[in-house]
Design a protein around this motif. Structure first.
Motif, mmCIF file in Angstrom:
data_model
loop_
_atom_site.group_PDB
_atom_site.id
_atom_site.type_symbol
_atom_site.label_atom_id
_atom_site.label_comp_id
_atom_site.label_asym_id
_atom_site.label_seq_id
_atom_site.Cartn_x
_atom_site.Cartn_y
_atom_site.Cartn_z
ATOM 1 N N ASP A 124 0.818 -1.217 0.000
ATOM 2 C CA ASP A 124 0.000 0.000 0.000
ATOM 3 C C ASP A 124 0.854 1.270 0.000
ATOM 4 O OD1 ASP A 124 0.662 -1.094 2.586
ATOM 5 O OD2 ASP A 124 -0.489 0.527 3.494
ATOM 6 N N LEU A 125 2.003 1.234 0.680
ATOM 7 C CA LEU A 125 2.828 2.452 0.761
ATOM 8 C C LEU A 125 3.459 2.783 -0.590
ATOM 9 C CD1 LEU A 125 4.552 1.680 4.197
ATOM 10 C CD2 LEU A 125 2.607 3.191 3.789
ATOM 11 N N THR A 163 9.923 1.662 4.765
ATOM 12 C CA THR A 163 9.873 0.512 3.858
ATOM 13 C C THR A 163 11.086 0.545 2.915
ATOM 14 O OG1 THR A 163 8.706 -0.401 1.930
ATOM 15 C CG2 THR A 163 8.072 1.820 2.577
ATOM 16 N N THR A 165 11.960 -1.649 0.106
ATOM 17 C CA THR A 165 11.676 -1.677 -1.337
ATOM 18 C C THR A 165 10.728 -0.532 -1.722
ATOM 19 O OG1 THR A 165 10.025 -3.380 -0.901
ATOM 20 C CG2 THR A 165 12.122 -4.127 -1.797
ATOM 21 N N ASP A 307 16.414 -9.659 9.159
ATOM 22 C CA ASP A 307 16.967 -10.751 8.353
ATOM 23 C C ASP A 307 18.046 -11.551 9.098
ATOM 24 O OD1 ASP A 307 15.267 -10.125 6.314
ATOM 25 O OD2 ASP A 307 16.775 -9.226 5.004
ATOM 26 N N LEU A 329 9.216 -6.170 12.937
ATOM 27 C CA LEU A 329 8.923 -5.789 11.548
ATOM 28 C C LEU A 329 7.891 -6.689 10.872
ATOM 29 C CD1 LEU A 329 12.303 -4.568 10.055
ATOM 30 C CD2 LEU A 329 10.420 -3.273 10.956
HETATM 31 C C1 UD1 Z 1 13.150 -5.669 2.507
HETATM 32 C C2 UD1 Z 1 14.140 -6.787 2.298
HETATM 33 C C3 UD1 Z 1 13.895 -7.913 3.320
HETATM 34 C C4 UD1 Z 1 13.912 -7.345 4.734
HETATM 35 C C5 UD1 Z 1 12.971 -6.150 4.854
HETATM 36 C C6 UD1 Z 1 13.092 -5.435 6.206
HETATM 37 C C7 UD1 Z 1 14.600 -6.686 -0.074
HETATM 38 C C8 UD1 Z 1 14.422 -7.288 -1.420
HETATM 39 N N1 UD1 Z 1 13.980 -7.292 0.940
HETATM 40 O O1 UD1 Z 1 11.839 -6.208 2.294
HETATM 41 O O2 UD1 Z 1 14.928 -8.882 3.162
HETATM 42 O O3 UD1 Z 1 13.503 -8.349 5.644
HETATM 43 O O4 UD1 Z 1 13.262 -5.165 3.839
HETATM 44 O O5 UD1 Z 1 14.395 -5.011 6.419
HETATM 45 O O6 UD1 Z 1 15.304 -5.697 0.087
HETATM 46 N N2 UD1 Z 1 4.913 -2.439 4.772
HETATM 47 C C9 UD1 Z 1 3.615 -2.003 4.664
HETATM 48 N N3 UD1 Z 1 3.197 -1.481 3.460
HETATM 49 C C10 UD1 Z 1 4.025 -1.375 2.374
HETATM 50 C C11 UD1 Z 1 5.358 -1.814 2.505
HETATM 51 C C12 UD1 Z 1 5.779 -2.342 3.717
HETATM 52 O O7 UD1 Z 1 2.834 -2.080 5.614
HETATM 53 O O8 UD1 Z 1 3.586 -0.897 1.334
HETATM 54 C C13 UD1 Z 1 5.393 -3.000 6.061
HETATM 55 C C14 UD1 Z 1 5.794 -4.464 5.950
HETATM 56 O O9 UD1 Z 1 4.689 -5.341 6.048
HETATM 57 C C15 UD1 Z 1 6.762 -4.597 7.118
HETATM 58 C C16 UD1 Z 1 7.452 -3.227 7.139
HETATM 59 O O10 UD1 Z 1 6.589 -2.345 6.423
HETATM 60 O O11 UD1 Z 1 6.055 -4.775 8.315
HETATM 61 C C17 UD1 Z 1 8.824 -3.207 6.496
HETATM 62 O O12 UD1 Z 1 8.756 -3.847 5.235
HETATM 63 P P1 UD1 Z 1 9.691 -3.421 4.006
HETATM 64 O O13 UD1 Z 1 10.841 -2.617 4.492
HETATM 65 O O14 UD1 Z 1 8.836 -2.853 2.935
HETATM 66 O O15 UD1 Z 1 10.219 -4.843 3.540
HETATM 67 P P2 UD1 Z 1 10.607 -5.229 2.067
HETATM 68 O O16 UD1 Z 1 11.067 -4.012 1.354
HETATM 69 O O17 UD1 Z 1 9.520 -6.059 1.455
#
Ligand code: UD1
Length: 425
Positions: A124-125, A163, A165, A307, A329
């Motif tokens: 969503d973000l 976040t 990614t 991780d 997380l």
């Molecule tokens: C990246 C890493 C992963 C690592 C994670 C946290 C890559 C390819 N993967 O995953 O190995 O474990 O960072 O360091 O780099 N969230 C939302 N909405 C969004 C996006 C994220 O609610 O749109 C939440 C997620 O559910 C989670 C938190 O934000 O609780 C952090 O997630 P995020 O940093 O986005 O993880 P990834 O980028 O998927």
């Protein structure tokens, strides 16, 4: 299907060369969509996730050549902007193509990545930030359909949560946008920093790199020329081998690393009794296998990385006392706990907090459930009495390059066998 067989209780000694970081290489590969030249990427790890993203780009019309650790990608010929379900479902990080495809072509369709083993992991973000930049987003038949016919526009983006990614996607989208994008509450992971530095060195001005406030000056859809890149070392691979030495005991030099990226990990291991000698690009890890308990809270960089949580849980299983791990997380990232329990671990779970009482581990048949959970089982197996067989190791192949040969080189007894072969006793 293959499984790993490990005979535990052996000291480790020697050297391991750490590979390039998977999580840095993935956004870099997605970033090649913004390039007008063939991009050469050195120190790219030969792991399944990287091959998946290359395949995704090839399906869109890009050409790629991947020999040893050198990847060359040319994306000028991209003639499709649809990232299909069959690829995206195998790797969530495929979502990284959303920002650059939309910024360059003004339209794209990317399959929704769906849930994953460690939690719901929404996007969503990513989507609301792109909407702020003028994109129209529709979710239809399992796809994110995004359009911005006149291109994306600079905007102020405030992420409600940090976040990784998400930050990378928006940095890439903002690079080709019309105007200035400011990202507040941006991720500061070294992998995000490398992406920003590459863009900044190749024609996209970015201020605030390495801080939580990024300012990106878009090129208004002008593609960029990207010089040769060397992917930063994989801090999670390095941390995993540190845990292997910590639990098994021994002396191992980890080469090709950046010690500055590893402070959260080395300082926790020091607290647990592991000794280190630091060089500019290597660390010597020294352990007698006697570990003190730890208290860990996972958080964003520069805090303790989620991780590495599973690997530290394996260490806590043999530490002299009671450890606690608070996973902040991801909501379902303790699946390794029940597998470690099969090896004799004493782990109690209460929502996102695990309490681990150290004791002895015994070999057992266990199942890998996700990438880092798999490495925790290997670490536990290196210390366990007897033989451990780890099944479903395709999870490991997603992110660890030459894992068995690296561990064998430092004295571990580890073999990859086929499920068809009779188990050794
Ligand atoms: C990246 C890493 C992963 C690592 C994670 C946290 C890559 C390819 N993967 O995953 O190995 O474990 O960072 O360091 O780099 N969230 C939302 N909405 C969004 C996006 C994220 O609610 O749109 C939440 C997620 O559910 C989670 C938190 O934000 O609780 C952090 O997630 P995020 O940093 O986005 O993880 P990834 O980028 O998927």
């Amino acid at each position: 299907m293959d499984y790993l067989q490990i005979k535990g209780a052996k000291n480790l000694e020697g050297k391991i060369a750490i590979s390039g970081a998977k999580n840095a290489a993935l956004p870099i590969i997605a970033m090649t969509i913004l390039a007008k030249n063939r991009v050469k990427i050195q120190n790219t790890p030969q792991v399944a996730d990287i091959k998946t993203l290359i395949k995704l780009l090839q399906n869109l019309g890009a050409t790629a050549e991947f020999k040893d650790s050198t990847l060359q990608i040319e994306t000028l010929n991209i003639n499709s902007t649809k990232a299909t379900y069959d690829i995206v479902r195998t790797m969530r990080a495929s979502i990284l193509v959303l920002g650059p495809l939309l910024a360059r072509f003004g339209h794209c369709e990317v399959s929704l990545p769906g849930g994953c083993a460690i939690g719901a992991r929404p996007i969503d973000l990513h989507l609301s930030a792109l909407e702020k930049m003028g994109a129209k987003i529709e979710i239809k038949d399992g796809y994110v359909i995004a359009s911005a016919n006149d291109g994306l526009k600079g905007a102020n983006i405030v992420f409600d949560k940090i976040t990784v990614t998400g930050t990378e996607n928006i940095v890439m989208a903002a690079s080709l946008a019309n105007g200035i994008t400011k990202i507040f509450n941006a991720a500061k992971e070294p992998e995000v920093v490398q992406l920003c530095e590459i863009l900044n060195q190749n024609g996209v001005k970015i201020e605030g790199i390495g801080t939580s406030e990024l300012v990106i000056y878009g090129t208004n859809r002008s593609l960029i020329n990207i010089d040769e890149i060397t992917v930063i070392p994989d801090r999670i691979e390095a941390g995993t081998y540190m845990c292997a030495v910590a639990i098994a005991g021994g002396k191992v030099v980890l080469e090709n690393i950046n010690p500055d990226h590893l402070v959260a990990i080395t300082s926790k291991l020091s607290d647990m009794g592991v000794k280190f000698e630091f060089g500019s690009n290597f660390i010597k890890v020294i352990s007698d296998g006697n570990l003190k308990p730890c208290n860990i809270i996972t958080t964003e960089f520069p805090g303790f990385p989620t991780d590495m949580q599973a690997q530290f849980m394996a260490l806590a299983c043999v530490a002299d006392g009671v450890s606690s791990i608070d996973e902040r997380l991801f909501e379902n990232r303790f699946m390794h706990a029940s597998e470690l329990s099969r090896m004799g671990a004493d782990i109690k779970l209460n929502a996102h907090i695990a309490t681990i009482t150290g004791g002895k581990l015994n070999g057992a048949d266990v199942m890998a459930t996700d990438l880092r959970a798999s490495s925790a089982l290997i670490i536990a197996a290196l210390r366990a009495q007897g033989i451990t067989r780890i099944h479903r190791i395709y999870h490991l192949d997603r992110g660890y390059e030459n894992l068995e040969s690296k561990l064998t080189a430092i004295g571990a007894d580890i073999k990859r066998l086929s499920e068809r072969v009779n188990y050794e006793s």
